[in-house]
Design an enzyme around this catalytic site. Structure first.
Site, PDB file in Angstrom:
ATOM      1  N   HIS A 114      50.401  26.922 -20.195  1.00 33.67           N
ATOM      2  CA  HIS A 114      50.962  25.572 -20.194  1.00 33.67           C
ATOM      3  C   HIS A 114      51.785  25.285 -18.952  1.00 33.67           C
ATOM      4  CE1 HIS A 114      50.703  25.291 -24.879  1.00 33.67           C
ATOM      5  NE2 HIS A 114      49.535  25.467 -24.284  1.00 33.67           N
ATOM      6  N   GLU A 146      48.048  13.470 -26.546  1.00 33.34           N
ATOM      7  CA  GLU A 146      48.662  12.151 -26.541  1.00 33.34           C
ATOM      8  C   GLU A 146      48.397  11.418 -25.235  1.00 33.34           C
ATOM      9  OE1 GLU A 146      52.620  13.230 -29.260  1.00 33.34           O
ATOM     10  OE2 GLU A 146      52.841  12.408 -27.230  1.00 33.34           O
TER      11      GLU A 146
END
Length: 281
Positions: free
Chosen positions: A169, A268
């Site tokens: 990440h 998102e």
């Protein structure tokens, strides 16, 4: 929705900057050594809705995790490879030697050399920005500015560093726009915590001038226990950011959790607003 239209008028050399996490999938597909799944080099795909045909062509083979691509005013394509190489494609050919190799890059997992951005006045000031992971008693991310010369990149200047990172990440995308902003991702070990803490720059949309200074009208400037660089907060592994032409709305995409690093999930797409929390948007 609030229109994101702030514009910092300083000098012609002090334009606004966006630094964010973005994996440019379409551009990476163009430059990777392997064609997209299901279509080989030279094959044609036709959309039945529009009757538009797309042909897959290998432009540059044998690259290693292309992360970011920009186009110089002179037509060169400049891009990064995760192990730390800044490459140049010009006149239909890949330049054999890298333009630059980052000496202190930490290329483990999803980290390494990530984004490249050119200053809006690159044609005159030759400023080039890089973001990459490095190790300093732990994995972190920094953004650095260089000046391109015929001999290579010189005049290294750190724009920001000590951005919390992790082996997975990790990410940071650099972008110039009509405002001064950039995002940093959450460190995996403390997911869901640092992004809500205003005294940390992890999991935030940050706003900086092109020399690393903080604009005086950032929403948290002067607030106790808050980093002045923050423009918005609550992001999770931001992987994309861009301005909408005509409105200057700031759009951002995030990767949701994938089981092992948090409950639930769901990527998102957010419109970023000044001083707002992106969680639950």
């Amino acid at each position: 929705m609030k229109v994101f239209v702030t514009y910092r008028r300083q000098t012609s050399e002090m334009r606004s900057m966006i630094i964010t996490s973005l994996l440019s999938i379409a551009l990476v597909a163009l430059a990777c050594s392997h064609p997209p799944p299901g279509r080989g080099a030279g094959e044609v795909e036709t959309s039945p809705q529009s009757q538009t045909s797309f042909k897959v062509e290998t432009v540059i083979p044998n690259l290693e995790v292309v992360w970011s691509i920009v186009w110089a005013p002179d037509g060169r394509m400049i891009f990064t490879e995760r192990p730390g190489r800044v490459r140049v494609y010009e006149n239909g050919k890949l330049r054999p030697q890298p333009l630059f190799t980052v000496p202190d890059v930490e290329p483990r997992g999803e980290s390494g050399l990530m984004s490249v951005a050119l200053h809006p006045q690159f044609a005159s000031n030759h400023w080039l920005y890089l973001s990459y992971a490095y190790n300093s008693g732990g994995q972190l991310v920094r953004v650095v500015r260089y000046r391109e010369t015929p001999a290579g990149l010189i005049d290294r200047k750190v724009i920001i560093e000590n951005i919390p990172a992790a082996q997975f990440h990790a990410g940071c995308r650099l972008r110039f726009g009509p405002t001064a902003s950039f995002t940093s991702r959450r460190a995996m070990q403390r997911i869901g915590q640092l992004a809500q803490k205003l005294d940390s720059i992890a999991g935030k949309i940050l706003r900086l001038n092109d020399d690393g200074t903080v604009p005086s009208d950032n929403p948290f400037v002067g607030q106790p226990n808050a980093r002045p660089e923050i423009w918005a907060y609550g992001s999770r592994n931001s992987q994309g950011i861009d301005f909408q032409p005509g409105t200057n709305l700031l759009w951002e995409t995030e990767h949701g959790p994938s089981g092992f690093d948090g409950p639930g999930g769901g990527d998102e797409v957010n419109i970023i607003e000044r001083g707002k929390n992106t969680v639950g948007r």
